[in-house]
Design an enzyme around this catalytic site. Structure first.
Site, PDB file in Angstrom:
ATOM      1  N   HIS A   1       0.844  -1.201   0.000  1.00 28.23           N
ATOM      2  CA  HIS A   1       0.000   0.000   0.000  1.00 28.23           C
ATOM      3  C   HIS A   1       0.878   1.250   0.000  1.00 28.23           C
ATOM      4  O   HIS A   1       0.677   2.171  -0.786  1.00 28.23           O
ATOM      5  CB  HIS A   1      -0.929  -0.012   1.217  1.00 28.23           C
ATOM      6  CG  HIS A   1      -1.560   1.305   1.535  1.00 28.23           C
ATOM      7  ND1 HIS A   1      -2.570   1.844   0.774  1.00 28.23           N
ATOM      8  CD2 HIS A   1      -1.328   2.208   2.518  1.00 28.23           C
ATOM      9  CE1 HIS A   1      -2.939   3.014   1.277  1.00 28.23           C
ATOM     10  NE2 HIS A   1      -2.194   3.266   2.342  1.00 28.23           N
TER      11      HIS A   1
ATOM     12  N   ASP B   1       7.153  22.327 -25.600  1.00 24.04           N
ATOM     13  CA  ASP B   1       7.056  20.966 -25.060  1.00 24.04           C
ATOM     14  C   ASP B   1       8.047  20.883 -23.912  1.00 24.04           C
ATOM     15  O   ASP B   1       8.678  21.875 -23.555  1.00 24.04           O
ATOM     16  CB  ASP B   1       7.385  19.915 -26.143  1.00 24.04           C
ATOM     17  CG  ASP B   1       6.729  18.569 -25.837  1.00 24.04           C
ATOM     18  OD1 ASP B   1       7.039  17.988 -24.787  1.00 24.04           O
ATOM     19  OD2 ASP B   1       5.886  18.117 -26.637  1.00 24.04           O
TER      20      ASP B   1
ATOM     21  N   TRP C   1       7.378  -0.351   3.957  1.00 21.25           N
ATOM     22  CA  TRP C   1       7.978   0.249   2.759  1.00 21.25           C
ATOM     23  C   TRP C   1       9.379   0.758   3.043  1.00 21.25           C
ATOM     24  O   TRP C   1      10.154   1.009   2.130  1.00 21.25           O
ATOM     25  CB  TRP C   1       7.109   1.396   2.234  1.00 21.25           C
ATOM     26  CG  TRP C   1       7.261   2.689   2.964  1.00 21.25           C
ATOM     27  CD1 TRP C   1       6.789   2.981   4.204  1.00 21.25           C
ATOM     28  CD2 TRP C   1       7.934   3.866   2.504  1.00 21.25           C
ATOM     29  NE1 TRP C   1       7.121   4.265   4.548  1.00 21.25           N
ATOM     30  CE2 TRP C   1       7.823   4.836   3.522  1.00 21.25           C
ATOM     31  CE3 TRP C   1       8.616   4.199   1.331  1.00 21.25           C
ATOM     32  CZ2 TRP C   1       8.380   6.117   3.412  1.00 21.25           C
ATOM     33  CZ3 TRP C   1       9.168   5.471   1.235  1.00 21.25           C
ATOM     34  CH2 TRP C   1       9.045   6.414   2.256  1.00 21.25           C
TER      35      TRP C   1
ATOM     36  N   SER D   1      -1.290  27.217  -4.214  1.00 21.40           N
ATOM     37  CA  SER D   1      -0.934  28.618  -4.439  1.00 21.40           C
ATOM     38  C   SER D   1      -1.428  29.127  -5.790  1.00 21.40           C
ATOM     39  O   SER D   1      -1.478  30.331  -6.015  1.00 21.40           O
ATOM     40  CB  SER D   1       0.588  28.797  -4.362  1.00 21.40           C
ATOM     41  OG  SER D   1       1.058  28.345  -3.117  1.00 21.40           O
TER      42      SER D   1
ATOM     43  N   LYS E   1       4.040  29.961   4.693  1.00 25.53           N
ATOM     44  CA  LYS E   1       3.143  29.561   3.604  1.00 25.53           C
ATOM     45  C   LYS E   1       1.686  29.605   4.033  1.00 25.53           C
ATOM     46  O   LYS E   1       0.828  30.154   3.340  1.00 25.53           O
ATOM     47  CB  LYS E   1       3.510  28.154   3.115  1.00 25.53           C
ATOM     48  CG  LYS E   1       4.796  28.133   2.347  1.00 25.53           C
ATOM     49  CD  LYS E   1       5.015  26.792   1.727  1.00 25.53           C
ATOM     50  CE  LYS E   1       5.737  26.886   0.417  1.00 25.53           C
ATOM     51  NZ  LYS E   1       5.080  27.587  -0.634  1.00 25.53           N
TER      52      LYS E   1
END
Lengths: 289, 536
Positions: B79, B108, B144, B270, B333
């Protein structure tokens, strides 16, 4: 910026090489894994993957070289390639940093701690009674048995001289390319990859010496592990770099590269300086200190 | 060679997509590749989500009900690997592919063929990883984080796990190189670095993080491989190595990795908050500096993941204070986002709802992170469900909500149609209610002492676990509404080029859907439209 049609950024049309590369990686990884799990057929699958990837690299680079020779890349495309190569080398530096980090951690942290330093008195007293930390070492259990240290003189010193010389020769070749002296360019570029292949050969000799006479092996505890993994990955990079030098030498012989357009030459030169700098780090921290 | 060149030259002037499957296999178009990344990550999101539901079903009641403990452990492991490397990271790379060239006025990505390769390595990597579930010994079950010596007990899956991680790393490194080169080299000449939109800025910084740490992860798993198969002693104390060394190397990668998954989310939010507040982003430059500070600090805080493993007191002190320092730029922030909305003419379309929820719920995850940074407290919280609650708050209502917000925000630009707003709002409210129902009780479970990565638990934890499991199933089902929105999008009203009410940025100057090729030459720039910063 002027918007002349011929000054457009070249965006290539569809290409088969990436998907061929992915299939090659699939075959390679499945092959290596099954081989490591003990199935002999895995080896052949792995080799099929290697061949697929070599074919992919050859075809892909061939296409790009062809496009370049026909003048499809403007200065901005050239700059993209340069920046791409630069940041690729940065990622390679970080790969080596992981192994240098393991070396420094072992020498400065785990080995002194196994010897009882810091607050690890009882680790040493109860688990590894009487073992004193030292370097080089194959650990308190002496994994791999008695061994000799690989000193800084002899082959490693010769190899250092070879690589440092090759860094000079490629710089001379670069200056010759810029000045249009094709003869000097060909000679010094050839010297560079020959020095590179001699380095790889001598590294092989050093490994044979280590395995046959010094009982220094990959399995010789943390010293053998860091020694062979660092020098081994470096040797693989030198091999790759020398092959790249050979390729651009062949291109020089075909008349490729001019004083103002020679991205591939510079990319290989940067790569060569990178393996050189890594070697200096190896020589100091693995062989010498 | 000459004929091949002539072919490509002729083909270069062909401006439509190629026909058939070849379009997707061979494409060099940033929009095609972005679409493939996004579809791939959505697929992985549902596969990883199914694994989460298996975990939550097992944990709905005390005792073992559905799966063997070994399989449970491989579910937690898979998971995480799938959600981190297969869902969140590729989704942000997909957004980068689609939006960066549009936002900076580039034709691109800078290296289009390599772009294709970075995508097509991912199906290989995750095909290999998922196939391990069928192997003798089962899938990887070590978590993990792959700590030795536990991970070395993995069965036949072990080398496949290692090499799939290598492949994910190769893909990420190539993607990061491409993004850096595109941003630095392909901007329309009027766009100086500091004028770049925040999504571009956050991705530039993220790409540097990727380049610096993915190779370190490759090194760490290579050491695992050689320890297992070639007799090295990196993580073997008897040979002079140290299993703890793996944790240091892994988390040197792992902590910046956390920011790799959240910085582009900051960028998305943002972009969205100013549009729906009808005000320019408050403190654009300070956002840039805050992002860069977070990225720098991410390299010197890694050991806060391993306070209990044993390290000198000075080390614990350093990593504790360095970690707390991150709250400063992160606070900058959050305050900037709030100030952006202050006295704005706000409306609450689906992207705005997800972005708002992000600001609030991500901050909860940030605060629990601050709690975990305190060494004496962390010694209690370590490896408990409190940690699970913390990182799911920053990852699900953090990164995943930002991804949802981005999908709704740019979907009209991608498809040329407005999505179903009612269904979008339903998706938002269901997700927000259920995500809190799932993860908020985990704080209490953790503080009460429930360990993570365990298929069974003491009966005192039963009630909160049942609530979390109900929330998880609800959250999973809510994502089917998202799937419905995507599948029915083509039926929506045609979208205008601007889509929203006077949004800022070059992507809104091209038609919706964006043509196959955009900005063949750098666009002439109307600064008040193109550069959010010029509205300061």
């Amino acid at each position: 910026m002027a918007s002349h049609a011929h000054d457009k950024y070249y965006v290539p049309h569809g290409s088969p090489w990436p998907i061929v590369g992915s299939i090659g990686l699939l075959i390679l990884m499945v092959g290596v894994s099954t081989w490591l799990n003990g199935a002999d057929i895995g080896f052949y699958v792995m080799m099929a993957g290697v061949l697929t990837i070599i074919g992919m690299v050859t075809g892909w680079f061939g296409t790009v070289i062809g496009e370049n020779q026909s003048g499809m890349f403007n200065a901005q495309v050239d700059k993209s390639f340069r920046m791409g190569m630069f940041w690729f080398i940065f990622s390679e530096v970080m790969f080596f940093a992981a192994f240098f980090g393991a070396l420094f951690y072992a020498r400065n942290m785990s080995i002194p701690w196994l010897g009882g330093e810091s607050n690890n008195f009882f680790t040493n007293a109860l688990l590894w009674t009487g073992w004193e930390s030292t370097w080089p070492t194959n650990g308190p259990a002496g994994v791999g048995g008695e061994f000799e240290k690989m000193g800084p003189f002899g082959l490693p010193l010769i190899n250092t001289a070879l690589l440092l010389t090759s860094s000079v020769t490629i710089t001379i070749a670069h200056h010759a390319l810029l000045a249009g002296h094709r003869g000097i360019l060909k000679t010094f570029l050839a010297m560079t990859f020959i020095l590179g292949f001699i380095f790889v050969f001598l590294q092989g000799e050093e490994y044979i010496e280590a395995y046959q006479h010094m009982n220094l092996k990959l399995t010789t505890g943390i010293y053998g592990s860091t020694f062979f993994m660092l020098t081994g990955f470096h040797g693989m990079h030198v091999t790759l770099g020398a092959i790249m030098l050979l390729v651009i030498w062949l291109r020089v012989m075909k008349g490729h590269f001019t004083a103002d357009k020679h991205f591939a030459f510079e990319a290989v030169a940067w790569y060569w300086h990178f393996v050189d700098v890594v070697w200096v780090g190896l020589y100091v921290f693995v062989y010498w200190m | 060679m000459t004929t091949a060149v002539a072919d490509t030259h002729a083909a270069h002037d062909d401006h439509g997509p190629a026909k058939g499957i070849g379009r997707w296999l061979f494409t060099t178009n940033h929009k095609d590749i972005g679409t493939m990344y996004l579809i791939f990550s959505l697929t992985m999101f549902f596969i990883g989500g199914t694994m989460a539901l298996i975990i939550r079903s097992e944990l709905a009641q005390p005792g073992l009900q559905f799966v063997h403990p070994e399989f449970f452990n491989s579910m937690t492991t898979m998971h995480a690997l799938i959600m981190v490397f297969g869902a969140v990271m590729p989704a942000f790379v997909g957004l980068a592919n689609w939006m960066l060239p549009l936002q900076i006025g580039a034709p691109d990505m800078a290296l289009p063929r390599m772009n294709n390769w970075s995508f097509w390595i991912l199906p290989v990597a995750f095909g290999i990883l998922l196939s391990t579930l069928l192997m003798p010994g089962g899938g990887p079950a070590s978590g993990w984080t792959m700590y030795p010596p536990l991970v070395l007990q993995t069965g036949d899956a072990f080398p496949f796990l290692i090499f799939s991680v290598h492949l994910m790393g190769i893909s990420s490194i190539m993607g990061a190189i491409n993004i850096i080169v595109t941003i630095i080299n392909m901007r329309t000449p009027d766009m100086s670095l500091i004028r770049m939109p925040m999504f571009v800025w956050t991705w530039l910084i993220t790409a540097y993080l990727l380049l610096a740490v993915m190779p370190v992860l490759a090194g760490a798993v290579t050491m695992l491989l050689t320890d297992q198969f070639f007799g090295t002693s990196f993580f073997l104390a008897a040979g002079g190595g140290d299993p703890v060394m793996f944790q240091h190397i892994f988390w040197f990668f792992g902590h910046p990795e956390v920011y790799i998954m959240i910085l582009p989310a900051f960028g998305v939010v943002s972009e969205i908050l100013p549009t729906f507040s009808r005000k320019p982003l408050f403190g654009h430059d300070s956002m840039v500096y805050a992002t860069a500070s977070i990225a720098f600090l991410s390299f010197i805080v890694w050991a806060h993941h391993m306070f209990t493993v044993g390290m000198p007191l000075s080390g614990q002190m350093f990593f504790m204070f360095a970690t707390m320092l991150i709250a400063v730029p992160t606070g900058v922030k959050v305050f900037n986002w709030v100030s952006t909305m202050w006295r704005g003419a706000m409306t609450f379309e689906t992207p705005m709802l997800f972005a708002l929820a992000f600001v609030f719920l991500f901050t909860i995850g940030g605060f629990s992170g601050l709690m975990l940074a305190i060494v004496p407290a962390d010694v209690q919280y370590h490896d408990s469900y409190f940690v699970v609650a913390h990182f799911h708050y920053v990852l699900v209502p953090g990164s995943v909500f930002a991804l949802m917000a981005a999908a709704y925000y740019w979907l009209p630009k991608w498809t040329g149609h407005m999505y179903n707003e009612r269904a979008g709002k339903l998706h938002f409210w269901l997700s927000t209610i259920f995500v809190n129902l799932t993860f908020f009780p985990m704080h209490f479970l953790g503080l009460a002492g429930m360990p993570r990565r365990i298929p069974d638990y003491s009966t005192q934890f039963a009630d909160f676990n049942l609530i979390a499991s109900i929330g998880a199933i609800g959250f999973g089902m809510s994502q089917l509404v998202f799937l419905y929105v995507l599948l029915t999008c083509k039926k929506g009203a045609p979208a205008t080029a601007e889509v929203w009410d006077n949004p800022k940025g070059l992507e809104w100057t091209v038609p919706s859907p964006a043509p196959y090729h955009t900005f063949d030459v750098p666009p002439p720039v109307d600064r008040t439209v193109a550069f959010p910063k010029d509205n300061d």
